[in-house]
Design an enzyme around this catalytic site. Structure first.
Site, short mmCIF file in Angstrom:
data_model
loop_
_atom_site.label_atom_id
_atom_site.label_comp_id
_atom_site.label_asym_id
_atom_site.label_seq_id
_atom_site.Cartn_x
_atom_site.Cartn_y
_atom_site.Cartn_z
N LYS A 11 0.81 -1.22 0.00
CA LYS A 11 0.00 0.00 0.00
C LYS A 11 0.85 1.28 0.00
O LYS A 11 2.06 1.24 0.26
CB LYS A 11 -0.93 -0.02 1.22
CG LYS A 11 -1.95 -1.18 1.18
CD LYS A 11 -2.97 -1.05 2.31
CE LYS A 11 -3.99 -2.16 2.26
NZ LYS A 11 -5.06 -1.97 3.26
N TYR A 51 -12.43 -2.27 -4.09
CA TYR A 51 -12.95 -2.37 -2.73
C TYR A 51 -14.48 -2.28 -2.68
O TYR A 51 -15.05 -1.94 -1.62
CB TYR A 51 -12.33 -1.29 -1.85
CG TYR A 51 -10.92 -1.62 -1.37
CD1 TYR A 51 -10.70 -2.73 -0.56
CD2 TYR A 51 -9.83 -0.82 -1.69
CE1 TYR A 51 -9.42 -3.04 -0.10
CE2 TYR A 51 -8.55 -1.12 -1.23
CZ TYR A 51 -8.36 -2.24 -0.43
OH TYR A 51 -7.11 -2.55 0.03
N ASN A 114 -2.11 0.14 6.65
CA ASN A 114 -1.59 -1.09 7.26
C ASN A 114 -0.66 -1.86 6.32
O ASN A 114 -0.50 -3.06 6.42
CB ASN A 114 -2.75 -1.96 7.77
CG ASN A 114 -3.67 -2.42 6.66
OD1 ASN A 114 -3.53 -2.01 5.51
ND2 ASN A 114 -4.63 -3.27 6.99
N HIS A 117 -2.28 -5.40 1.59
CA HIS A 117 -3.58 -6.08 1.43
C HIS A 117 -3.30 -7.50 0.97
O HIS A 117 -2.37 -7.72 0.18
CB HIS A 117 -4.44 -5.37 0.38
CG HIS A 117 -5.59 -6.22 -0.07
ND1 HIS A 117 -6.77 -6.30 0.63
CD2 HIS A 117 -5.73 -7.06 -1.14
CE1 HIS A 117 -7.58 -7.16 0.02
NE2 HIS A 117 -6.97 -7.63 -1.06
N GLU A 128 -9.58 -11.18 -7.46
CA GLU A 128 -8.65 -10.04 -7.29
C GLU A 128 -7.45 -10.15 -8.23
O GLU A 128 -6.96 -9.13 -8.74
CB GLU A 128 -8.20 -9.96 -5.83
CG GLU A 128 -9.34 -9.58 -4.89
CD GLU A 128 -8.93 -9.44 -3.44
OE1 GLU A 128 -9.79 -9.09 -2.61
OE2 GLU A 128 -7.74 -9.67 -3.12
P1 CMP Z 1 -7.54 -4.54 3.38
O1 CMP Z 1 -7.05 -5.93 3.59
O2 CMP Z 1 -6.88 -3.76 2.29
O3 CMP Z 1 -9.12 -4.56 3.10
C1 CMP Z 1 -9.95 -3.45 3.39
C2 CMP Z 1 -9.21 -2.38 4.13
O4 CMP Z 1 -10.00 -1.41 4.74
C3 CMP Z 1 -8.42 -2.99 5.26
O5 CMP Z 1 -7.34 -3.73 4.73
C4 CMP Z 1 -8.04 -1.74 6.04
O6 CMP Z 1 -6.79 -1.19 5.67
C5 CMP Z 1 -9.12 -0.74 5.66
N1 CMP Z 1 -9.85 -0.22 6.80
C6 CMP Z 1 -9.92 1.07 7.13
N2 CMP Z 1 -10.67 1.22 8.22
C7 CMP Z 1 -11.08 0.00 8.61
C8 CMP Z 1 -11.87 -0.50 9.69
N3 CMP Z 1 -12.40 0.31 10.59
N4 CMP Z 1 -12.08 -1.83 9.75
C9 CMP Z 1 -11.55 -2.67 8.82
N5 CMP Z 1 -10.79 -2.25 7.78
C10 CMP Z 1 -10.55 -0.94 7.69
#
Ligand code: CMP
Length: 140
Positions: A11, A51, A114, A117, A128
């Site tokens: 990311k 998403y 984070n 993904h 995906e």
């Molecule tokens: P990812 O695995 O990329 O899939 C969806 C993303 O939404 C997740 O990782 C997080 O980085 C992001 N995200 C942001 N806020 C939240 C939240 N409150 N709960 C879960 N995912 C979140």
């Protein structure tokens, strides 16, 4: 369990800090091969489509804005039980809850930023991977 493929995205928070190599090293050391990889700047349209399952969530707009805020590295990882293996290597979605030694514990800044993904099931991995790669792009 057989050899599997999963979709990974490094990311914008991680590319911004020049962590692509450090993250890739963790995949490779854990036995996952990077069989396709491309650095791209997602468009708003791509982020919203990728998403789309989260479109009703309160964080959807922020997530899409974040994912278009800088370059990402989209990649296909291949190996034994790759979907589950990658989820273990990444750690919990919220870095505050991620086990020590995981990518998100080491590098994640917040639940949104984070660092990585990873697909959450074999079924979603296929969807995906096809979102970003043609079969001919993937060299196992
Ligand atoms: P990812 O695995 O990329 O899939 C969806 C993303 O939404 C997740 O990782 C997080 O980085 C992001 N995200 C942001 N806020 C939240 C939240 N409150 N709960 C879960 N995912 C979140």
């Amino acid at each position: 369990m057989a050899t599997q493929r999963t979709l990974s995205i490094i990311k914008p928070d991680a590319t911004r800090r020049n962590l692509t190599g450090a993250i890739n090293q963790r995949f490779e050391e854990a036995g996952l091969a990077i069989v396709a990889q491309r650095r791209v700047r997602l468009t708003e349209e791509q982020a919203r489509a990728f998403y789309a399952v989260h479109r009703e969530r309160a964080f959807y707009d922020d997530l899409c804005a974040f994912m278009t805020s800088g370059p990402v590295v989209v990649q296909v990882l291949e190996g034994e039980s790759a979907v589950e293996a990658n989820r273990t290597i990444m750690g919990a979605t919220n870095p505050a809850n991620a086990d020590p030694g995981t990518i998100r514990a080491a590098f994640g800044e917040s639940v949104e930023a984070n660092s990585v993904h990873g697909s959450d099931s074999a079924e979603n991995a296929a969807i995906e991977i096809a979102f970003f790669f043609a079969e001919t792009d993937i060299v196992g």
